[in-house]
Design a protein around this motif. Structure first.
Motif, PDB file in Angstrom:
ATOM      1  N   PHE A 411      17.484  44.639  57.915  1.00 16.00           N
ATOM      2  CA  PHE A 411      18.418  44.019  56.975  1.00 16.00           C
ATOM      3  C   PHE A 411      17.711  43.181  55.917  1.00 16.00           C
ATOM      4  O   PHE A 411      18.364  42.581  55.056  1.00 16.00           O
ATOM      5  CB  PHE A 411      19.445  43.175  57.725  1.00 16.00           C
ATOM      6  N   LEU A 412      16.391  43.135  55.993  1.00 19.28           N
ATOM      7  CA  LEU A 412      15.616  42.454  54.960  1.00 19.28           C
ATOM      8  C   LEU A 412      14.966  43.453  54.011  1.00 19.28           C
ATOM      9  O   LEU A 412      14.389  43.060  52.997  1.00 19.28           O
ATOM     10  CB  LEU A 412      14.535  41.576  55.599  1.00 19.28           C
ATOM     11  N   SER A 413      15.058  44.750  54.336  1.00 18.62           N
ATOM     12  CA  SER A 413      14.472  45.783  53.483  1.00 18.62           C
ATOM     13  C   SER A 413      15.306  45.932  52.214  1.00 18.62           C
ATOM     14  O   SER A 413      16.478  45.549  52.160  1.00 18.62           O
ATOM     15  CB  SER A 413      14.408  47.119  54.225  1.00 18.62           C
ATOM     16  N   GLN A 414      14.705  46.495  51.207  1.00 14.03           N
ATOM     17  CA  GLN A 414      15.371  46.632  49.916  1.00 14.03           C
ATOM     18  C   GLN A 414      16.634  47.482  50.016  1.00 14.03           C
ATOM     19  O   GLN A 414      17.653  47.183  49.386  1.00 14.03           O
ATOM     20  CB  GLN A 414      14.418  47.241  48.888  1.00 14.03           C
ATOM     21  N   SER A 415      16.592  48.507  50.852  1.00 16.38           N
ATOM     22  CA  SER A 415      17.735  49.428  50.942  1.00 16.38           C
ATOM     23  C   SER A 415      18.920  48.820  51.688  1.00 16.38           C
ATOM     24  O   SER A 415      20.070  49.210  51.454  1.00 16.38           O
ATOM     25  CB  SER A 415      17.304  50.730  51.646  1.00 16.38           C
TER      26      SER A 415
END
Length: 500
Positions: A411-415
């Motif tokens: 949930f911290l990734s760009q997507s």
């Protein structure tokens, strides 16, 4: 092909019994795929005590949109975000009703705001609840109560840490949530043991359990159980309301200067176009507002904190990373406060990841108010719609990479960084969506990360099992509670005077 279509239609004739033959023929071939059904019971023989597991198993054979028959009631199950979006966004008004049960109808006097049809009275009660009780102004006014109760919980854990005693986390969270909800609902305090406090906690737990059960027949005295709860519930509420009215007549101020919802409802009696209805059905409003909204808030809060804490214990590197974030943002000289939550993205990611793997309500359910056509399929009026959040959250690798792994970093990734829990992203819908979404979302998302962060800021937790690993199995119910309450020993990592 024509023969297959005819056979498919014949199955749905069997679903409904003789009273629904014409409707089944009319819709033959236009319902989503389904397993073979038996006369009268439909697909009940294929359904276990955990419906979300049963529906997932069937969906692997019949696809992300399938028909199911529970006795004589037609249902449609979705396990895909795209299909769910079609059903609940494009057709939100059509699927704006909720399915009820004998226990819910009894305990809420068959007049609950949560299960009432759309209309002026429902809109009035929704506004009263979301604005007067759960609006930002009221939540700010109740902040000192929430903070005080959280500090009481942390002090209790410090005491157990000092003595090295094990703590039943679920029981303590239940006391904590009751002590927040009771002033908001009824202007009473439920701390301590014995008397009204213990009765409130006991009833809250029994209501939560019986609301989460699925029974089509009176098995194991289900009807007798909710009748007994209803009787005790009536007695408790009558006592609370009588005492409150007496205090109001004596013009005594309540212990808290912020009005609870009982006071708001009493104020509304005779003062609005629905005043007479509020007055006559006061008992019918309070059951939902005390054991409807709190039931959902209890479920979200207790469920997610338990599961999240269990996952952190089983993933010490994730726990360490979360504690490092708290130490950097908050430090160890002062407690976590709600104002810190926007600055704790990893804690928020942990909450989302816990919701993804362990949704507090694995199946959203709605009921069609009219015939609905989506694509090539028809959902007749009265069809139950089940959205399998459990299946969508932890099974399909097309939606989530390594779906069975507890990885808050996703949930911290760009997507995925923009994904939230407020009903805008259909791959994560723990609070539901649209006009029938959970009204307690704002309160839950303020208190959930604050409480979890405060607990892991002050403590590490040691489980009592020999291998030091928390058992992550579920109890077989319509909801997905832990099979066993989380028992662990708190080990202090901050000085006790952190709360001073």
């Amino acid at each position: 092909m024509a023969l297959c279509m005819a056979l498919h239609g014949t199955l749905h004739v069997v679903y409904f019994g003789f009273g629904f033959v014409l409707k089944a023929i009319k819709n033959s071939g236009r319902l989503p795929p389904s397993p073979w059904a038996l006369l009268i019971v439909g697909h009940l023989h294929l359904l276990g005590p955990s419906l979300h597991h049963s529906f997932h198993k069937l969906s692997t054979c019949y696809g992300p949109l399938m028909s199911i028959c529970i006795g004589s009631v037609l249902g449609v199950v979705t396990s895909s975000p795209d299909v769910t979006k079609e059903r609940l966004k494009t057709n939100d008004v059509t699927f704006a009703a909720r399915n009820s049960s004998a226990a819910i109808e009894c305990l809420t006097y068959n007049s609950s705001f949560a299960f009432a049809p759309n209309g002026p009275y429902w809109l009035f009660m929704k506004k009263l609840t979301t604005v007067e009780l759960l609006g930002s102004r009221t939540l700010r006014q109740f902040l000192p109560i929430r903070t005080n109760k959280l500090h009481e919980l942390i002090r209790f854990l410090f005491e157990k840490s000092k003595s090295g005693e094990s703590v039943n986390i679920r029981d303590e969270l239940l006391k904590f949530t009751n002590n927040i909800i009771s002033p908001m609902m009824l202007s009473i305090r439920c701390s301590g043991k014995g008397g009204q406090a213990e009765e409130c906690r006991t009833l809250a737990r029994e209501v939560a359990e019986i609301f989460g059960e699925f029974k089509s027949f009176d098995i194991q005295g289900f009807h007798r159980r909710f009748k007994d709860i209803h009787r005790r519930f009536d007695s408790l509420l009558e006592n609370v309301i009588t005492n409150r009215e007496k205090l109001r007549k004596e013009k005594k101020e309540s212990e808290e200067k912020v009005k609870g919802l009982l006071d708001i409802l009493l104020d509304c009696s005779g003062e609005s176009e629905f005043g007479d209805q509020v007055s006559v059905h006061l008992f019918r409003n309070i059951p939902f507002l005390y054991f409807g909204f709190p039931h959902s808030w209890h479920r979200y809060f207790i469920h997610d904190v338990q599961w999240a804490l269990a996952e952190l214990i089983n993933h010490p590197m994730v726990l360490q990373k979360a504690q490092q974030e708290i130490d950097q943002v908050v430090g160890r000289n002062g407690p976590v406060q709600e104002s810190y939550v926007p600055h704790l993205p990893y804690i928020q990611a942990i909450i989302k990841e816990s919701f993804r793997i362990h949704p507090p309500i694995p199946l959203l359910n709605r009921r069609a108010l009219e015939d609905c056509k989506i694509g090539n399929y028809i959902s007749p009026k009265g069809t139950l719609l089940f959205v399998n959040l459990w299946s969508m959250g932890r099974v399909d690798p097309k939606i989530w990479k390594n779906p069975l792994e507890f990885q808050p970093e996703r949930f911290l990734s760009q997507s995925n960084s923009e994904i939230d829990v407020r009903g805008l992203h259909y791959q994560l819908l723990p609070f539901g969506i649209g006009r029938r979404g959970c009204p307690g979302l704002s309160l839950a998302m303020q208190e959930l990360p604050t409480t979890l962060a405060a607990m892991i800021q002050c403590f590490n937790f040691k489980v009592t099992s020999p291998d030091g690993v928390v058992d992550m199995s579920e109890r077989p119910q319509l909801s997905s509670p832990r099979a066993r309450d989380l028992m662990c020993v708190p080990v202090a990592r901050c000085p006790r005077n952190i709360l001073n």
